[in-house]
Design an enzyme around this catalytic site. Structure first.
Site, PDB file in Angstrom:
ATOM      1  N   SER A  54      -9.451   1.036   2.876  1.00 16.43           N
ATOM      2  CA  SER A  54      -9.130   1.949   1.936  1.00 16.43           C
ATOM      3  C   SER A  54      -7.865   1.263   1.293  1.00 16.43           C
ATOM      4  O   SER A  54      -7.180   1.749   0.214  1.00 16.43           O
ATOM      5  CB  SER A  54      -8.270   3.023   2.839  1.00 16.43           C
ATOM      6  OG  SER A  54      -7.676   2.562   3.891  1.00 16.43           O
ATOM      7  N   SER A  87      -9.858  -1.596   6.768  1.00 19.93           N
ATOM      8  CA  SER A  87      -9.201  -1.346   5.535  1.00 19.93           C
ATOM      9  C   SER A  87      -8.382  -2.320   4.934  1.00 19.93           C
ATOM     10  O   SER A  87      -8.308  -2.429   3.743  1.00 19.93           O
ATOM     11  CB  SER A  87      -8.305  -0.069   5.749  1.00 19.93           C
ATOM     12  OG  SER A  87      -9.335   0.919   5.442  1.00 19.93           O
ATOM     13  N   LYS A  96       0.912  -1.242  -0.009  1.00 23.65           N
ATOM     14  CA  LYS A  96      -0.004   0.269  -0.117  1.00 23.65           C
ATOM     15  C   LYS A  96       0.981   1.299  -0.056  1.00 23.65           C
ATOM     16  O   LYS A  96       1.977   1.123   0.568  1.00 23.65           O
ATOM     17  CB  LYS A  96      -0.886  -0.096   1.356  1.00 23.65           C
ATOM     18  CG  LYS A  96      -2.029   0.980   1.468  1.00 23.65           C
ATOM     19  CD  LYS A  96      -2.748   0.780   2.520  1.00 23.65           C
ATOM     20  CE  LYS A  96      -4.014   1.681   2.757  1.00 23.65           C
ATOM     21  NZ  LYS A  96      -4.868   1.402   4.067  1.00 23.65           N
TER      22      LYS A  96
END
Ligand code: GLN
Length: 491
Positions: free
Chosen positions: A158, A182, A83
């Site tokens: 997310s 997330s 990420k």
């Protein structure tokens, strides 16, 4: 949109198989890296990846040299996508925000450093909601990520890019971060595993902070074996993170025998408001657990009804403090201004997207004198009540179960104009972060919506520091054919 078929050692096979193939000289880290870059290129329309690591090929060559020197490397040559809020030396690190456009990280987050130390190659950085604020990856400053099961739908958020990386077979494993769901929710929406470790189990050093008392880095994978492989590398004490725990990892994928006598508690509060497919998947999962010798009973945690409110009243104040550092003076973009105040104001006005600005404002408000007691301080009390209630439930149960989300992937744009509806999507995941517990989303079924089968995830929650139990259960569920992690059709 579809990606050409690939040889067995490419990103569509497991990380464990890739590492074995490299160790036995059936393939090379360089070939695996090149295959991953090709798949990333072919799947560009998914917008799962924000940038590729310009040093990936050099890193792969280094892994080969270390292997040739006889170094044992558990992740030998395994391509990993992380990420974009995780710092990786020499890579663009934007956290999905315009304010960090052009920022190149000078150092590795501990989790990234440990992957590299174990022989992995960090090939790319994954798309995400700006500063990890969101549940759909639509808050990225670089455009939304598409769900490979249905490109009209969101992949969750997310960590949507990291989930899609694994669901579309760009890499076998990836890293995300989970502050309120997330990792787990995008895992559920894309049909892969997503593990949120116990708070303190994986170092947060080098993770761009959203809400520091809730944030944890966690892996996505398509097998329990791969979850274990990655956790054994990234978990463990780190002197660079003051909240890091002394708990050496000992992860293994379990077998169906591990389900015999397992005491499973289904959280009553998670049974209402689910779509028919989510309800059916939950029931099928519970039946399968019973069939394998587990005992299943309901348990009520009444304080969970306050979890969303408490979560957002804690996460936003923490975010408002953490994001104060982005003022254009040290990192990323700086807007021109006639003096320092104007430059900072314009930098933040132009650099932060609307959701991030909303949260900074609400967070600052909730912390301000006169409101602190009514909001932040009250939320902290609720947090304690929720944590205590979980502890009580774990007196009777080995794991607790809920759907990961009340519904499968929703359509892009469906919730963007209604922030409260977006926040409510986290109803099944945020309490786990408030209590600091480990939880795993297991891909356990599908719900067909408008003719398209959409993945459904079931969440397993364990007591603090019992993350290993979750991966064991995952392996057991694979053994009885219930967990169905797979690459999305067409990829
Ligand atoms: N959707 C939640 C939020 O927006 C959780 C995000 C996360 O876990 N990073 O805060």
């Amino acid at each position: 949109m579809s990606v050409p078929a690939t040889p067995p050692t490419s990103a569509t096979s497991s990380a464990a198989a890739q590492a074995r193939a490299v160790q036995s000289r059936d393939t090379t880290p360089q070939d695996l890296t090149a295959a991953t870059l090709a798949r990333i290129e072919a799947a560009r329309d998914l917008n799962a990846v924000l940038s590729v690591n310009p040093h990936a090929a050099a890193q792969a060559a280094q892994v080969q040299a270390r292997l040739d020197a006889g170094e044992p490397l558990p992740l030998a040559g395994v391509p990993v996508i992380v990420k974009d809020n995780i710092n990786v030396t020499g890579t663009a690190t934007t956290s999905g925000s315009r304010i960090l456009r052009g920022y190149v990280s000078p150092y590795d987050a501990t989790a990234a450093a440990r992957l590299v130390q174990a022989g992995a190659v960090i090939v790319a950085k994954a798309n995400m909601d700006e500063f990890a604020m969101g549940s759909s990856t639509e808050n990225s400053a670089y455009g939304p990520t598409l769900n490979p099961h249905d490109p009209a739908r969101v992949p969750g958020g997310s960590s949507g890019g990291s989930a899609v990386a694994v669901a579309a077979g760009l890499s076998a494993v990836s890293l995300g971060s989970d502050t309120g769901g997330s990792v787990r929710q995008p895992a559920a929406f894309t049909g892969v595993y997503g593990l949120k470790p116990t708070y303190g189990r994986v170092s947060r050093s080098g993770l761009i902070a959203y809400a520091s008392s809730l944030d944890q880095i966690g892996p996505f994978a398509r097998s329990a074996e791969d979850l274990a492989l990655v956790m054994n590398v990234i978990a463990g004490h780190d002197p660079l993170d003051a909240t890091s725990l002394h708990a050496p990892p000992a992860f293994t994928a379990g077998t169906p025998d591990d389900l015999r006598g397992l005491r499973v508690g289904v959280i009553t509060e998670s049974l209402a408001g689910n779509t028919p497919g989510v309800e059916a998947t939950l029931n099928a999962t519970l039946d399968a657990l019973r069939g394998a010798g587990a005992t299943v009973a309901e348990v009520s945690l009444p304080e969970l009804r306050y979890a969303i409110a408490a979560y957002y009243l804690i996460a936003m104040p923490e975010a408002s403090s953490n994001l104060a550092r982005f003022d254009g003076m040290v990192y990323g973009q700086r807007a021109p201004g006639s003096d320092v105040t104007e430059a900072m104001t314009l930098t933040r006005e132009q650099g932060f997207g609307p959701e991030v600005q909303r949260r900074i404002l609400i967070g600052t408000y909730a912390l301000s004198s006169g409101y602190y007691d009514a909001y932040y301080s009250k939320a902290m009390k609720v947090r304690r009540l929720i944590a205590d209630r979980f502890t009580q439930a774990f007196g009777q149960f080995d794991v607790l179960v809920t759907p990961t989300s009340p519904f499968p992937a929703f359509r892009r744009g469906e919730k963007t104009s209604d922030p409260l509806a977006m926040y409510a999507a986290d109803v099944d995941t945020v309490a786990v972060n408030l209590a600091g517990l480990p939880a795993l989303s297991v891909p356990a079924g599908f719900e067909t919506v408008d003719g398209t089968p959409l993945p459904v995830g079931i969440q397993f929650i364990a007591p603090a520091l019992h993350d290993e139990r979750l991966v064991q259960v995952a392996g057991a569920l694979e053994g009885i054919g219930l967990a169905q992690p797979q690459v999305a059709p067409g990829y």
